[in-house]
Design an enzyme around this catalytic site. Structure first.
Site, PDB file in Angstrom:
ATOM      1  N   CYS A   5      -0.695   1.163  18.143  1.00 10.47           N
ATOM      2  CA  CYS A   5      -0.320   0.125  19.097  1.00 10.47           C
ATOM      3  C   CYS A   5      -0.677  -1.225  18.485  1.00 10.47           C
ATOM      4  O   CYS A   5      -1.810  -1.413  18.031  1.00 10.47           O
ATOM      5  CB  CYS A   5      -1.049   0.328  20.422  1.00 10.47           C
ATOM      6  SG  CYS A   5      -0.791  -1.024  21.586  1.00 10.47           S
TER       7      CYS A   5
ATOM      8  N   ASP B 176      -0.396   5.842  18.691  1.00  8.67           N
ATOM      9  CA  ASP B 176       0.784   6.214  19.479  1.00  8.67           C
ATOM     10  C   ASP B 176       1.422   7.402  18.785  1.00  8.67           C
ATOM     11  O   ASP B 176       1.491   7.451  17.550  1.00  8.67           O
ATOM     12  CB  ASP B 176       1.786   5.062  19.549  1.00  8.67           C
ATOM     13  CG  ASP B 176       1.337   3.940  20.463  1.00  8.67           C
ATOM     14  OD1 ASP B 176       0.729   4.225  21.496  1.00  8.67           O
ATOM     15  OD2 ASP B 176       1.625   2.770  20.140  1.00  8.67           O
TER      16      ASP B 176
ATOM     17  N   VAL C  56      18.442  11.725   1.220  1.00 10.39           N
ATOM     18  CA  VAL C  56      17.052  11.317   1.046  1.00 10.39           C
ATOM     19  C   VAL C  56      16.233  12.548   0.655  1.00 10.39           C
ATOM     20  O   VAL C  56      16.427  13.632   1.203  1.00 10.39           O
ATOM     21  CB  VAL C  56      16.492  10.619   2.315  1.00 10.39           C
ATOM     22  CG1 VAL C  56      16.416  11.562   3.494  1.00 10.39           C
ATOM     23  CG2 VAL C  56      15.135   9.994   2.042  1.00 10.39           C
ATOM     24  N   GLU C  57      15.355  12.368  -0.312  1.00  5.36           N
ATOM     25  CA  GLU C  57      14.492  13.459  -0.765  1.00  5.36           C
ATOM     26  C   GLU C  57      13.382  13.615   0.269  1.00  5.36           C
ATOM     27  O   GLU C  57      12.744  12.642   0.655  1.00  5.36           O
ATOM     28  CB  GLU C  57      13.946  13.118  -2.160  1.00  5.36           C
ATOM     29  CG  GLU C  57      13.246  14.256  -2.853  1.00  5.36           C
ATOM     30  CD  GLU C  57      11.829  14.412  -2.371  1.00  5.36           C
ATOM     31  OE1 GLU C  57      11.437  15.570  -2.071  1.00  5.36           O
ATOM     32  OE2 GLU C  57      11.099  13.409  -2.283  1.00  5.36           O
TER      33      GLU C  57
ATOM     34  N   GLU D 170       9.770   0.393  19.821  1.00  7.65           N
ATOM     35  CA  GLU D 170      11.147  -0.035  19.532  1.00  7.65           C
ATOM     36  C   GLU D 170      11.279  -0.492  18.076  1.00  7.65           C
ATOM     37  O   GLU D 170      12.232  -0.127  17.381  1.00  7.65           O
ATOM     38  CB  GLU D 170      11.550  -1.180  20.481  1.00  7.65           C
ATOM     39  CG  GLU D 170      11.567  -0.788  21.944  1.00  7.65           C
ATOM     40  CD  GLU D 170      10.220  -0.870  22.660  1.00  7.65           C
ATOM     41  OE1 GLU D 170      10.216  -0.700  23.902  1.00  7.65           O
ATOM     42  OE2 GLU D 170       9.166  -1.099  22.011  1.00  7.65           O
TER      43      GLU D 170
END
Length: 152
Positions: free
Chosen positions: A50, A57, A72-73, A92
């Protein structure tokens, strides 16, 4: 693939990056160029901090993408996501930032991310981002994460 750079992390000892910005994501050639398919990564124990209280979080992240020229590896993705453990950011910002970085670097045909954040202060926050409409003909299954129901 002889001219493809060797992935930085795969098969190597790699320390957890000190921050998401310091993390290096490896991309390798799509083994099925031209095929329309979906790749899903689920990170059910994602953690960040946070930005106000510094408390942890927790989220269940689901990343879906339709590859373009690269994929993506997975080890580099795990290290990137792990780098958020000591990173402070609102739900967000963290969720959308992960999606936008992957989309910007990998340049898939389509990408979406669902961030299913566990409650803090009694309110779960779910954050969703996608790069646009999925390509026609792509099978896009439900992300399979149930809405938060508490103990029941």
């Amino acid at each position: 693939m002889a001219d493809t750079p060797r992935p930085l992390h795969l098969g190597q000892h790699s320390a957890l990056p000190t921050s998401p910005e310091a993390a290096v994501l490896d991309y390798v050639p799509n083994p099925r160029p031209g095929a329309l398919f979906l790749v899903r990564f689920a990170a059910p124990e994602f953690t960040s901090l946070c930005p106000v209280t510094g408390q942890p979080d927790f989220a269940h992240l689901v990343i879906d993408y339709a590859p373009g020229e690269t994929i993506v590896e997975s080890k580099s993705l795990k290290l990137f996501l792990g780098a958020f453990r000591n990173h402070a950011g609102f739900h967000e910002d963290v969720t959308v930032g992960i999606g936008q970085r992957l989309f910007g670097e990998m340049r898939p045909r389509w990408l979406r991310i669902g961030g299913y954040w566990y409650p803090r202060g009694g309110i779960p926050i779910d954050v969703f981002w996608q790069s646009g409409a999925p390509p026609e003909g792509l099978w896009v299954p439900d992300q399979g994460v149930a809405g938060y129901r508490g103990r029941g």
